[in-house]
Design an enzyme around this catalytic site. Structure first.
Site, PDB file in Angstrom:
ATOM      1  N   SER A   1       0.820  -1.199   0.070  1.00  0.00           N
ATOM      2  CA  SER A   1       0.265   0.003   0.005  1.00  0.00           C
ATOM      3  C   SER A   1       0.770   1.476  -0.021  1.00  0.00           C
ATOM      4  O   SER A   1       1.549   1.402   0.859  1.00  0.00           O
ATOM      5  CB  SER A   1      -0.869  -0.024   1.331  1.00  0.00           C
ATOM      6  OG  SER A   1      -1.956  -0.956   1.249  1.00  0.00           O
TER       7      SER A   1
ATOM      8  N   HIS B   1      -2.965   0.474  -4.973  1.00  0.00           N
ATOM      9  CA  HIS B   1      -2.570  -0.490  -5.737  1.00  0.00           C
ATOM     10  C   HIS B   1      -3.015  -0.338  -7.280  1.00  0.00           C
ATOM     11  O   HIS B   1      -4.372  -0.465  -7.463  1.00  0.00           O
ATOM     12  CB  HIS B   1      -3.174  -1.803  -5.300  1.00  0.00           C
ATOM     13  CG  HIS B   1      -2.549  -2.237  -4.045  1.00  0.00           C
ATOM     14  ND1 HIS B   1      -1.400  -3.123  -3.572  1.00  0.00           N
ATOM     15  CD2 HIS B   1      -3.197  -1.822  -2.733  1.00  0.00           C
ATOM     16  CE1 HIS B   1      -1.012  -2.960  -2.301  1.00  0.00           C
ATOM     17  NE2 HIS B   1      -2.152  -2.192  -1.719  1.00  0.00           N
TER      18      HIS B   1
ATOM     19  N   HIS C   1      -5.502  -9.067  -2.715  1.00  0.00           N
ATOM     20  CA  HIS C   1      -5.591  -9.267  -1.440  1.00  0.00           C
ATOM     21  C   HIS C   1      -6.907 -10.483  -1.338  1.00  0.00           C
ATOM     22  O   HIS C   1      -7.894 -10.387  -2.070  1.00  0.00           O
ATOM     23  CB  HIS C   1      -5.934  -8.129  -0.511  1.00  0.00           C
ATOM     24  CG  HIS C   1      -4.891  -6.996  -0.429  1.00  0.00           C
ATOM     25  ND1 HIS C   1      -4.914  -6.167  -1.409  1.00  0.00           N
ATOM     26  CD2 HIS C   1      -4.019  -6.809   0.281  1.00  0.00           C
ATOM     27  CE1 HIS C   1      -3.979  -5.622  -1.274  1.00  0.00           C
ATOM     28  NE2 HIS C   1      -3.600  -5.910  -0.005  1.00  0.00           N
TER      29      HIS C   1
ATOM     30  N   TYR D   1      -9.109 -10.567   0.794  1.00  0.00           N
ATOM     31  CA  TYR D   1     -10.110  -9.844   1.024  1.00  0.00           C
ATOM     32  C   TYR D   1     -10.912  -9.061   0.126  1.00  0.00           C
ATOM     33  O   TYR D   1     -12.161  -8.729   0.106  1.00  0.00           O
ATOM     34  CB  TYR D   1     -10.102  -8.942   2.235  1.00  0.00           C
ATOM     35  CG  TYR D   1      -9.149  -7.669   2.015  1.00  0.00           C
ATOM     36  CD1 TYR D   1      -9.403  -6.687   1.109  1.00  0.00           C
ATOM     37  CD2 TYR D   1      -8.125  -7.617   2.594  1.00  0.00           C
ATOM     38  CE1 TYR D   1      -8.617  -5.816   0.894  1.00  0.00           C
ATOM     39  CE2 TYR D   1      -6.947  -6.739   2.190  1.00  0.00           C
ATOM     40  CZ  TYR D   1      -7.296  -5.579   1.451  1.00  0.00           C
ATOM     41  OH  TYR D   1      -6.474  -4.691   1.180  1.00  0.00           O
ATOM     42  N   GLU D   2     -10.225  -9.174  -1.279  1.00  0.00           N
ATOM     43  CA  GLU D   2     -11.114  -8.599  -2.250  1.00  0.00           C
ATOM     44  C   GLU D   2     -11.852  -9.512  -2.810  1.00  0.00           C
ATOM     45  O   GLU D   2     -12.701  -9.450  -4.086  1.00  0.00           O
ATOM     46  CB  GLU D   2     -10.011  -7.865  -3.334  1.00  0.00           C
ATOM     47  CG  GLU D   2      -9.087  -6.883  -2.989  1.00  0.00           C
ATOM     48  CD  GLU D   2      -8.259  -6.694  -4.046  1.00  0.00           C
ATOM     49  OE1 GLU D   2      -8.423  -6.079  -4.980  1.00  0.00           O
ATOM     50  OE2 GLU D   2      -6.875  -6.974  -3.444  1.00  0.00           O
TER      51      GLU D   2
ATOM     52  N   ALA E   1       2.479  -2.583   4.314  1.00  0.00           N
ATOM     53  CA  ALA E   1       2.188  -1.716   5.315  1.00  0.00           C
ATOM     54  C   ALA E   1       1.733  -2.461   6.555  1.00  0.00           C
ATOM     55  O   ALA E   1       0.918  -3.493   6.241  1.00  0.00           O
ATOM     56  CB  ALA E   1       1.175  -0.643   4.881  1.00  0.00           C
TER      57      ALA E   1
ATOM     58  N   MET F   1      -2.582  -7.452   6.268  1.00  0.00           N
ATOM     59  CA  MET F   1      -3.454  -8.266   5.440  1.00  0.00           C
ATOM     60  C   MET F   1      -3.146  -8.884   4.297  1.00  0.00           C
ATOM     61  O   MET F   1      -3.602  -9.185   3.278  1.00  0.00           O
ATOM     62  CB  MET F   1      -4.782  -7.460   5.351  1.00  0.00           C
ATOM     63  CG  MET F   1      -5.375  -6.739   6.267  1.00  0.00           C
ATOM     64  SD  MET F   1      -6.591  -5.675   5.945  1.00  0.00           S
ATOM     65  CE  MET F   1      -7.090  -4.749   7.350  1.00  0.00           C
ATOM     66  N   SER F   2      -1.453  -9.073   4.170  1.00  0.00           N
ATOM     67  CA  SER F   2      -1.073  -9.454   2.786  1.00  0.00           C
ATOM     68  C   SER F   2       0.157 -10.444   3.207  1.00  0.00           C
ATOM     69  O   SER F   2       0.333 -10.717   4.225  1.00  0.00           O
ATOM     70  CB  SER F   2      -0.819  -8.252   2.081  1.00  0.00           C
ATOM     71  OG  SER F   2       0.279  -7.566   2.588  1.00  0.00           O
TER      72      SER F   2
ATOM     73  N   ASN G   1       1.425   2.514  11.452  1.00  0.00           N
ATOM     74  CA  ASN G   1       0.271   2.778  12.403  1.00  0.00           C
ATOM     75  C   ASN G   1       0.646   1.958  13.628  1.00  0.00           C
ATOM     76  O   ASN G   1       0.999   1.020  13.384  1.00  0.00           O
ATOM     77  CB  ASN G   1      -1.048   2.761  11.988  1.00  0.00           C
ATOM     78  CG  ASN G   1      -1.496   1.406  11.602  1.00  0.00           C
ATOM     79  OD1 ASN G   1      -1.248   1.083  10.336  1.00  0.00           O
ATOM     80  ND2 ASN G   1      -2.090   0.663  12.396  1.00  0.00           N
TER      81      ASN G   1
ATOM     82  N   HIS H   1      -7.524   3.621   6.461  1.00  0.00           N
ATOM     83  CA  HIS H   1      -6.819   3.179   5.196  1.00  0.00           C
ATOM     84  C   HIS H   1      -5.974   4.694   4.673  1.00  0.00           C
ATOM     85  O   HIS H   1      -4.768   4.364   4.300  1.00  0.00           O
ATOM     86  CB  HIS H   1      -7.450   2.726   3.921  1.00  0.00           C
ATOM     87  CG  HIS H   1      -6.536   2.097   2.742  1.00  0.00           C
ATOM     88  ND1 HIS H   1      -5.667   1.222   3.092  1.00  0.00           N
ATOM     89  CD2 HIS H   1      -6.571   2.323   1.595  1.00  0.00           C
ATOM     90  CE1 HIS H   1      -5.116   1.064   1.987  1.00  0.00           C
ATOM     91  NE2 HIS H   1      -5.654   1.726   1.042  1.00  0.00           N
TER      92      HIS H   1
END
Ligand code: HPA
Length: 283
Positions: free
Chosen positions: A41, A72, A94, A96-97, A124, A221-222, A245, A257
């Site tokens: 990201s 992306h 990802h 989640y997509e 990230a 998440m990746s 973060n 995000h």
């Protein structure tokens, strides 16, 4: 050291769908990349520094899943960086997509098909270890698969084995070298364990407490699916997290995000210097 383990398989056969995409890329550019980079990201800018570039939209490559997340781009860039032929995957996919777990690793299988034996993955991530504050660059030295998904499950494909050793997913010799390069350039880094959650919701505070006790330094998440695939195909892997973060509950503000993207942008310069140095030493 996992050099011996990482030797590309002698007879590397590709899945049909990847084979078609590999041919497409080769028709456009016949150079063999020495290293592939999958950029996380907000980190895709490095592709703009590549010279003598062939830019292929991922939508033009048969079988390539569509990337839908802001930050992306959905491109494969082949060209020169620090005197080396590189392949940059701009547009990570990802789980989640909504893509099938096996499809997420399409770009890894593609670059392996192009002859890459090294992979740099960046992402990230939220810092769980209190020392890993936003702005920290963390070399990933191990991971925890908290999504309990595996892209290697299902019918056998490609040339990889059924059961893949995961005792050293991230090449520690390469990490040592990258760490030395960072030190030379005055870039502070840390080492840590990355924990993969499927997302797309951020974590609850209780989950972060649990992950911290389980040994995770950062959460995201990746990355893990791509690393599982790359190791299955015998690639050497270097993992780098940008801590964008503090993970949920470690400060007062809710996560979003945009914050992740902005922090990623602020870390660009250091990361670019670091990655350039790492690429220069790839062979
Ligand atoms: N959690 C999960 N994924 C992330 C985070 C986070 O805090 N930051 C960046 N990606």
């Amino acid at each position: 050291m996992n050099d011996a383990k990482s030797e590309p398989a002698a007879s590397f056969e590709m899945d049909d769908d990847v084979g078609v995409a590999v041919s497409h890329v080769r028709d456009a550019d016949r150079r063999r990349p020495v290293v592939a980079l999958i950029l996380g990201s907000g980190l895709g800018h490095l592709a703009d520094s590549v010279t003598d570039a062939t830019v292929l939209k991922s939508s033009s490559l048969p079988g390539y899943p569509e990337a839908t997340v802001a930050g992306h781009h959905g491109r494969l860039v082949i060209g020169m960086l620090e005197g080396k032929v590189v392949a940059i995957v701009q547009g990570r996919i990802h789980h989640y997509e909504g893509h099938d777990i096996r499809r997420i690793t399409f770009p890894v299988r593609l670059v392996r098909g192009l002859g890459c034996s090294r992979l740099i993955v960046t992402n990230a991530a939220g810092g769980i270890n209190p020392l890993y504050v936003p702005g920290t660059i963390m070399f990933i030295v191990d991971h925890i698969n908290m999504a309990f998904q595996n892209p290697l499950a299902g019918a056998l494909r490609d040339s990889g084995p059924r059961f893949t050793d995961m005792a050293e997913p991230y090449d520690l010799a390469w990490t040592d070298q990258a760490e030395a390069i960072a030190l030379e350039r005055g870039i502070p880094t840390r080492r840590g364990v990355y924990l993969w959650t499927s997302g797309p919701s951020y974590e609850s505070k209780a989950e972060i407490r649990f992950f911290g006790r389980a040994g995770a330094d950062a959460v995201g998440m990746s990355t893990v699916p791509e690393v599982l695939q790359a190791r299955n195909l015998g690639m050497r892997v270097l993992g780098i997290s940008s801590i964008t973060n503090a993970a949920a509950g470690l400060n007062d503000s809710p996560l979003n995000h945009d914050e992740v993207l902005t922090a990623g942008i602020e870390m660009r310069e250091e990361l670019e210097t670091l990655i350039r140095g790492i690429v220069r030493h790839c062979d």
